[in-house]
Structures are given as C-alpha cells and as structure tokens.
Motif scaffolding. Structure first.
Motif, PDB file in Angstrom:
ATOM      1  N   LEU A 117       0.832  -1.209   0.000  1.00  0.00           N
ATOM      2  CA  LEU A 117       0.000   0.000   0.000  1.00  0.00           C
ATOM      3  C   LEU A 117       0.866   1.259   0.000  1.00  0.00           C
ATOM      4  O   LEU A 117       0.573   2.230  -0.711  1.00  0.00           O
ATOM      5  CB  LEU A 117      -0.941   0.000   1.200  1.00  0.00           C
ATOM      6  CG  LEU A 117      -2.128  -0.959   1.098  1.00  0.00           C
ATOM      7  CD1 LEU A 117      -2.718  -1.245   2.462  1.00  0.00           C
ATOM      8  CD2 LEU A 117      -3.179  -0.389   0.145  1.00  0.00           C
ATOM      9  N   VAL A 118       1.936   1.240   0.790  1.00  0.00           N
ATOM     10  CA  VAL A 118       2.857   2.376   0.805  1.00  0.00           C
ATOM     11  C   VAL A 118       3.458   2.573  -0.585  1.00  0.00           C
ATOM     12  O   VAL A 118       3.525   3.695  -1.100  1.00  0.00           O
ATOM     13  CB  VAL A 118       3.956   2.186   1.878  1.00  0.00           C
ATOM     14  CG1 VAL A 118       5.098   3.177   1.689  1.00  0.00           C
ATOM     15  CG2 VAL A 118       3.365   2.322   3.275  1.00  0.00           C
ATOM     16  N   ALA A 130      -2.492   1.555   4.933  1.00  0.00           N
ATOM     17  CA  ALA A 130      -1.267   0.921   5.444  1.00  0.00           C
ATOM     18  C   ALA A 130      -1.178   1.087   6.957  1.00  0.00           C
ATOM     19  O   ALA A 130      -0.844   0.140   7.682  1.00  0.00           O
ATOM     20  CB  ALA A 130      -0.036   1.515   4.765  1.00  0.00           C
ATOM     21  N   LEU A 131      -1.508   2.280   7.439  1.00  0.00           N
ATOM     22  CA  LEU A 131      -1.444   2.528   8.890  1.00  0.00           C
ATOM     23  C   LEU A 131      -2.536   1.790   9.649  1.00  0.00           C
ATOM     24  O   LEU A 131      -2.337   1.424  10.808  1.00  0.00           O
ATOM     25  CB  LEU A 131      -1.510   4.029   9.166  1.00  0.00           C
ATOM     26  CG  LEU A 131      -0.218   4.767   8.817  1.00  0.00           C
ATOM     27  CD1 LEU A 131      -0.426   6.267   8.784  1.00  0.00           C
ATOM     28  CD2 LEU A 131       0.879   4.383   9.799  1.00  0.00           C
ATOM     29  N   ALA A 132      -3.664   1.550   9.012  1.00  0.00           N
ATOM     30  CA  ALA A 132      -4.712   0.752   9.658  1.00  0.00           C
ATOM     31  C   ALA A 132      -4.213  -0.673   9.886  1.00  0.00           C
ATOM     32  O   ALA A 132      -4.551  -1.308  10.888  1.00  0.00           O
ATOM     33  CB  ALA A 132      -5.983   0.749   8.815  1.00  0.00           C
ATOM     34  N   LEU A 133      -3.393  -1.176   8.959  1.00  0.00           N
ATOM     35  CA  LEU A 133      -2.825  -2.519   9.101  1.00  0.00           C
ATOM     36  C   LEU A 133      -1.626  -2.543  10.042  1.00  0.00           C
ATOM     37  O   LEU A 133      -1.450  -3.475  10.812  1.00  0.00           O
ATOM     38  CB  LEU A 133      -2.383  -3.044   7.729  1.00  0.00           C
ATOM     39  CG  LEU A 133      -3.474  -3.378   6.739  1.00  0.00           C
ATOM     40  CD1 LEU A 133      -2.876  -3.658   5.369  1.00  0.00           C
ATOM     41  CD2 LEU A 133      -4.272  -4.583   7.224  1.00  0.00           C
ATOM     42  N   GLU A 134      -0.763  -1.537   9.923  1.00  0.00           N
ATOM     43  CA  GLU A 134       0.488  -1.462  10.690  1.00  0.00           C
ATOM     44  C   GLU A 134       0.633  -0.055  11.267  1.00  0.00           C
ATOM     45  O   GLU A 134       1.309   0.799  10.679  1.00  0.00           O
ATOM     46  CB  GLU A 134       1.692  -1.778   9.790  1.00  0.00           C
ATOM     47  CG  GLU A 134       1.810  -3.223   9.392  1.00  0.00           C
ATOM     48  CD  GLU A 134       2.206  -4.128  10.551  1.00  0.00           C
ATOM     49  OE1 GLU A 134       2.950  -3.687  11.448  1.00  0.00           O
ATOM     50  OE2 GLU A 134       1.766  -5.287  10.544  1.00  0.00           O
ATOM     51  N   PRO A 135       0.038   0.207  12.427  1.00  0.00           N
ATOM     52  CA  PRO A 135       0.054   1.551  13.002  1.00  0.00           C
ATOM     53  C   PRO A 135       1.454   2.070  13.364  1.00  0.00           C
ATOM     54  O   PRO A 135       1.626   3.271  13.537  1.00  0.00           O
ATOM     55  CB  PRO A 135      -0.798   1.422  14.268  1.00  0.00           C
ATOM     56  CG  PRO A 135      -1.547   0.156  14.125  1.00  0.00           C
ATOM     57  CD  PRO A 135      -0.776  -0.721  13.195  1.00  0.00           C
ATOM     58  N   ALA A 162       4.847   5.121   6.405  1.00  0.00           N
ATOM     59  CA  ALA A 162       3.502   5.536   6.010  1.00  0.00           C
ATOM     60  C   ALA A 162       3.206   6.938   6.545  1.00  0.00           C
ATOM     61  O   ALA A 162       2.616   7.767   5.845  1.00  0.00           O
ATOM     62  CB  ALA A 162       2.463   4.535   6.497  1.00  0.00           C
ATOM     63  N   PHE A 163       3.637   7.226   7.771  1.00  0.00           N
ATOM     64  CA  PHE A 163       3.456   8.578   8.310  1.00  0.00           C
ATOM     65  C   PHE A 163       4.270   9.597   7.516  1.00  0.00           C
ATOM     66  O   PHE A 163       3.789  10.680   7.197  1.00  0.00           O
ATOM     67  CB  PHE A 163       3.863   8.640   9.787  1.00  0.00           C
ATOM     68  CG  PHE A 163       2.850   8.070  10.723  1.00  0.00           C
ATOM     69  CD1 PHE A 163       1.662   8.736  10.993  1.00  0.00           C
ATOM     70  CD2 PHE A 163       3.083   6.869  11.364  1.00  0.00           C
ATOM     71  CE1 PHE A 163       0.724   8.216  11.868  1.00  0.00           C
ATOM     72  CE2 PHE A 163       2.165   6.332  12.239  1.00  0.00           C
ATOM     73  CZ  PHE A 163       0.975   7.003  12.499  1.00  0.00           C
ATOM     74  N   VAL A 164       5.522   9.247   7.210  1.00  0.00           N
ATOM     75  CA  VAL A 164       6.375  10.161   6.446  1.00  0.00           C
ATOM     76  C   VAL A 164       5.750  10.436   5.080  1.00  0.00           C
ATOM     77  O   VAL A 164       5.710  11.582   4.622  1.00  0.00           O
ATOM     78  CB  VAL A 164       7.806   9.597   6.309  1.00  0.00           C
ATOM     79  CG1 VAL A 164       8.624  10.412   5.319  1.00  0.00           C
ATOM     80  CG2 VAL A 164       8.493   9.583   7.674  1.00  0.00           C
TER      81      VAL A 164
END
Length: 187
Positions: A73-74, A96-101, A106-108
C-alpha cells in the motif's frame, strides 16, 4: 514465510511540487510476485498507470502478510504521489497505517502528501510521528520536513533539518543544494 520488507524513500525536488517537495516511503518487498514488482516500480521512481495496476493486482490477488500488504500500500501510495494523485495516495497511506500503526514510512509519506498540498503544519506533524517510529532513511524525512518549514516561513527550522539530512547522509546532494540558498548570520 513472508518476504522481507525493506523501506526506501523517494524525494521529489522542491521545484517539482510548486513551492515544496516531499519525501515518500516506498516499501521494497524481496522475493517474487507482483508485490515485489510493485516495490521495484516505487523504488525505481516509476509513475505510470501500469505500475499502479501491478500494485493493485498484488493487493487483490496475492496472499500477503499484514506487514507486506501495508508495504505494498505504501508503494502504491508513493507512485500515486508521483502522479500528484494526493487523495489516492493518502487513502493508501491510511490503509497501510490501519494494518500497521507503527509503520513510520507511512506517516512520512502521508506528511509528504500534505506538503505537496501545501498543508505544511500537517506535513510536519506526520513526519514527526514517522521519525519517532524510526524510518529506514530518516535523512529524507528531515529533508521533507525542511521543505514544510520553509512553507511555514520558519527558515531556522528548515536550515536545521537540511543540515540534519546532510549530516545523516553526507554524500546526498539535495540537502547540500538547498543549504546553498541560506546565509547564516552569527549574533
């Protein structure tokens, strides 16, 4: 057993995104299959529709572990960023963050999307969150945050982040070039 996921960053030069550029995290998936082809496309700097389709096919048809799915996803989001499809990229980073917080890249990348949209404060906040999680290439996150600081007219913070990016990766020309625009006056 899942293929190993390694993260890399992509940097858009400031000139490419109107006033500021943004760094984005691409997930490199080792092994075979479409998820690997997607990561290769993201890391290679591709922005064509076929690359997005490969990523989508990987997500829809390949059995992926949670972290690998998040990385894919990223990667698709990074390709979307290059295409200036910020809403689509944002959805991929959110998924992506929903899967791997705890996925700093993903934040960057979400921060990069905000910067590209001139939502600089939100970009800084997202990059700060990503940096706190230890991304693989923090120098590129610092570079993007510097671009956001410039958008917020905080030249001292921008200079410090360009310096930090160069300190972390002395052979990288992008922060060195940006620093040439600054004049530092000592009190």
């Amino acid at each position: 057993m899942s293929p190993k996921v390694v993260f890399a960053f992509l940097v858009f030069a400031a000139a490419l995104l109107l006033p500021a550029g943004a760094a984005s995290a691409a997930a490199f998936v080792l092994g075979g299959g479409m998820a690997n082809a997607c990561s290769q496309a993201a890391i290679a700097g591709r922005d064509d529709r076929a690359s997005i389709e490969v990523c989508t096919q990987a997500l829809e048809s390949q059995p992926l572990l949670r972290r690998d799915r998040a990385g894919t996803l990223v990667n698709r989001g990074v390709i979307q960023l290059r295409r200036k499809a910020y809403a689509e990229a944002g959805r991929d980073f959110d998924a992506a963050l929903a899967l791997e917080p705890g996925l700093g890249e993903a934040f960057v990348n979400r921060g990069a999307a905000f910067i590209a949209q001139r939502r600089y404060r939100e970009g800084v906040d997202q990059i700060d969150r990503g940096l706190a999680l230890g991304p693989d290439e923090p120098e590129k996150a610092d570079f993007n945050r510097a671009l956001a600081w410039e958008g917020l007219d905080d030249m001292k913070a921008a200079w410090l982040d360009y310096q930090k990016a160069l300190e972390l990766r002395p052979d990288w020309d992008a922060p060195r070039q940006e620093l040439t625009r600054f004049t530092v006056a000592r009190p």
